[in-house]
Write a protein that holds these residues in place. Sequence first.
Motif, short mmCIF file in Angstrom:
data_model
loop_
_atom_site.label_atom_id
_atom_site.label_comp_id
_atom_site.label_asym_id
_atom_site.label_seq_id
_atom_site.Cartn_x
_atom_site.Cartn_y
_atom_site.Cartn_z
N LEU A 285 -15.65 10.30 -2.68
CA LEU A 285 -15.62 8.87 -2.39
C LEU A 285 -14.18 8.37 -2.32
CD1 LEU A 285 -17.03 6.09 -2.12
CD2 LEU A 285 -16.87 5.93 -4.60
N ARG A 286 -13.38 8.73 -3.30
CA ARG A 286 -11.99 8.28 -3.31
C ARG A 286 -11.19 8.84 -2.15
NH1 ARG A 286 -10.76 8.37 -9.78
NH2 ARG A 286 -12.04 6.56 -10.23
N ALA A 287 -11.47 10.07 -1.77
CA ALA A 287 -10.77 10.67 -0.63
C ALA A 287 -11.12 9.97 0.68
CB ALA A 287 -11.10 12.16 -0.54
N ASN A 288 -12.31 9.38 0.76
CA ASN A 288 -12.76 8.75 1.99
C ASN A 288 -12.65 7.23 1.99
OD1 ASN A 288 -13.53 11.08 3.51
ND2 ASN A 288 -15.20 11.33 2.04
N LEU A 289 -12.04 6.66 0.95
CA LEU A 289 -11.88 5.21 0.91
C LEU A 289 -10.88 4.76 1.97
CD1 LEU A 289 -11.67 4.23 -2.86
CD2 LEU A 289 -13.41 3.57 -1.23
N HIS A 290 -11.11 3.58 2.50
CA HIS A 290 -10.16 2.97 3.42
C HIS A 290 -8.89 2.66 2.63
CE1 HIS A 290 -8.41 -0.08 6.07
NE2 HIS A 290 -9.07 0.56 7.02
N PHE A 291 -7.74 2.73 3.28
CA PHE A 291 -6.46 2.53 2.61
C PHE A 291 -6.40 1.18 1.90
CE2 PHE A 291 -2.00 1.19 2.55
CZ PHE A 291 -1.47 2.23 1.79
N ASP A 292 -6.93 0.13 2.54
CA ASP A 292 -6.91 -1.20 1.91
C ASP A 292 -7.72 -1.22 0.62
OD1 ASP A 292 -5.31 -2.20 3.90
OD2 ASP A 292 -6.96 -3.10 5.03
N ALA A 293 -8.89 -0.60 0.63
CA ALA A 293 -9.73 -0.56 -0.58
C ALA A 293 -9.02 0.20 -1.70
CB ALA A 293 -11.07 0.09 -0.27
N LEU A 294 -8.37 1.29 -1.36
CA LEU A 294 -7.64 2.06 -2.36
C LEU A 294 -6.48 1.24 -2.92
CD1 LEU A 294 -7.48 4.79 -3.74
CD2 LEU A 294 -6.05 5.59 -1.87
N THR A 295 -5.77 0.53 -2.05
CA THR A 295 -4.65 -0.31 -2.49
C THR A 295 -5.13 -1.41 -3.43
OG1 THR A 295 -3.49 0.12 -0.42
CG2 THR A 295 -2.76 -1.79 -1.69
N TYR A 296 -6.18 -2.13 -3.03
CA TYR A 296 -6.70 -3.20 -3.88
C TYR A 296 -7.24 -2.66 -5.21
CZ TYR A 296 -6.30 -6.07 0.30
OH TYR A 296 -5.84 -6.73 1.39
N GLY A 297 -7.86 -1.50 -5.18
CA GLY A 297 -8.34 -0.89 -6.41
C GLY A 297 -7.20 -0.53 -7.36
N LEU A 298 -6.12 -0.01 -6.80
CA LEU A 298 -4.96 0.33 -7.64
C LEU A 298 -4.29 -0.92 -8.20
CD1 LEU A 298 -3.42 3.28 -5.62
CD2 LEU A 298 -4.61 3.39 -7.81
N ILE A 299 -4.26 -1.99 -7.42
CA ILE A 299 -3.73 -3.26 -7.92
C ILE A 299 -4.59 -3.77 -9.07
CG2 ILE A 299 -3.39 -5.71 -7.35
CD1 ILE A 299 -2.54 -4.74 -4.52
N TRP A 300 -5.90 -3.72 -8.91
CA TRP A 300 -6.83 -4.18 -9.96
C TRP A 300 -6.68 -3.31 -11.22
CZ3 TRP A 300 -8.97 -8.52 -10.75
CH2 TRP A 300 -10.07 -8.66 -11.58
N LEU A 301 -6.53 -2.01 -11.05
CA LEU A 301 -6.31 -1.10 -12.18
C LEU A 301 -5.01 -1.44 -12.90
CD1 LEU A 301 -7.06 1.48 -13.78
CD2 LEU A 301 -5.74 2.76 -12.08
#
Length: 91
Positions: free
Chosen positions: A35-51
Amino acid sequence: MIIHFAIRRGERHGAKQIVRNIVLPGIGMVLTGVLRANLHFDALTYGLIWLTIGIVTLLVLTRALRKRLGVKLDQDGDAAVVTREGAPARS
């Protein structure tokens, strides 16, 4: 899960324990990685910001992990109030 139950507690005797404590958590790890490997770049970026916001909040509330957090539940057991140990809970 695997380290805690299968290795530390030794719960790996019998098919049921092997499936519950090794196979299912292993499948979950693989699926999470896919799932993480296939996430869109924006979703990964927002997730890292939230983390990052969550980690900073934890460090502020625990004073860089030197104080323990306490959790108090209301009468229904629904709403949790997180407090520093020794500090009164605010509603």
